[in-house]
Design an enzyme around this catalytic site. Structure first.
Site, PDB file in Angstrom:
ATOM      1  N   ASP A 123       0.851  -1.187   0.000  1.00  0.00           N
ATOM      2  CA  ASP A 123       0.000   0.000   0.000  1.00  0.00           C
ATOM      3  C   ASP A 123       0.893   1.245   0.000  1.00  0.00           C
ATOM      4  O   ASP A 123       1.346   1.706   1.046  1.00  0.00           O
ATOM      5  CB  ASP A 123      -0.931  -0.004   1.219  1.00  0.00           C
TER       6      ASP A 123
ATOM      7  N   LYS B 269      -6.876   3.573  -2.930  1.00  0.00           N
ATOM      8  CA  LYS B 269      -7.244   3.498  -1.507  1.00  0.00           C
ATOM      9  C   LYS B 269      -7.436   4.910  -0.961  1.00  0.00           C
ATOM     10  O   LYS B 269      -6.668   5.814  -1.294  1.00  0.00           O
ATOM     11  CB  LYS B 269      -6.150   2.754  -0.749  1.00  0.00           C
TER      12      LYS B 269
ATOM     13  N   LYS C 186     -10.352   0.611  -2.198  1.00  0.00           N
ATOM     14  CA  LYS C 186     -10.320   0.225  -0.790  1.00  0.00           C
ATOM     15  C   LYS C 186     -10.724   1.424   0.054  1.00  0.00           C
ATOM     16  O   LYS C 186     -10.143   2.505  -0.068  1.00  0.00           O
ATOM     17  CB  LYS C 186      -8.922  -0.249  -0.384  1.00  0.00           C
TER      18      LYS C 186
END
Length: 247
Positions: free
Chosen positions: A99, A173, A207
């Site tokens: 990430d 995300k 996400k």
């Protein structure tokens, strides 16, 4: 709904942030990992320096729990080379998901080429190593127009440079959960923000991280179309309770 398959159980505090010594913080991490194993969550999200320890725990437990870690966290302003070095070490230590914090400040300042390059190189590293890559855009630092533009930029870099078979391995995300907002405004996922991201990320996944604190909110996010939810209160959410966790 089997909500557990959507939950990335998350603990990203350093010892200092948690008000603990090093050993005390490791104990907390181990507790989160064991809970994630016992509850059959999809993934445990931890700091890079914890990846090898967590990999050994999962191996010893013969669990299929996956490991995610954060790269250039939480500010995202390191050079591309520094990001890649950290990501390569995480891969060596056994991470499944990377990430990356996108350099959203460079994006806001108009340095689009830098942002494109880090998305290209970071995604390429992940895909070449069969990893999932997520790009954290830090929505609380952006206005709606910037959220749309940065989400679309990530999508366009990916679809222009990678095969369709790889698209499922790349996410946009929402948040680190560590961004400091003024007047206690939300610093993570909200329905309006996630809706903007979903509209502009497809065919990439989204996400929702930070701010999802109840089972009902999690279901609402899933029904909107998110494929992952990051939370430090995963068990409470899975049990139908609310969590007062900060992330």
């Amino acid at each position: 709904m089997n909500i557990k398959k959507y939950l990335d159980s998350t603990y990203l505090k350093t010892a200092d942030q948690a008000g603990l010594d090093k050993e005390g913080n490791i104990k907390v991490v181990k507790g989160f990992v064991q809970e994630a194993i016992d509850e059959h969550f999809k993934l445990i999200m931890i700091r890079p320096n914890m990846v090898s320890l967590v990999r050994q725990m999962i191996t010893d437990a013969t669990s299929d729990l996956q490991i995610g870690t954060v790269i250039d966290f939480p500010d995202g302003q390191a050079t591309i080379d520094v990001k890649l070095v950290e990501a390569k070490k995480a891969i060596q230590d056994g991470a499944d998901d990377l990430d990356f914090v996108c350099n959203y400040e460079a994006f806001k300042n108009g340095n689009i080429d830098l942002v494109k390059e880090e998305i290209l190189k970071g995604t390429q590293l992940g895909i070449e190593n069969n990893k999932v890559v997520k790009w954290i855009i830090e929505v609380a630092a952006l206005n709606d127009k910037q959220i749309i533009q940065l989400t679309a930029l990530i999508k366009n870099v990916v679809i222009s440079n990678f095969k369709e078979a790889n698209f499922a391995s790349v996410f946009v995300k929402s948040s680190t959960g560590f961004y400091k907002t003024e007047n206690n405004l939300p610093n993570g996922a909200t329905i309006p923000v996630i809706s903007l991201m979903l509209e502009n990320a497809t065919p990439l996944s989204v996400k929702a991280a930070g701010g999802v604190r109840t089972y009902g909110e999690a279901v609402e996010m899933i029904n909107l179309g998110v494929n992952r939810i990051g939370t430090s209160g995963a068990k409470a959410i899975a049990d139908g309770e609310s969590t007062n966790s900060g992330y």
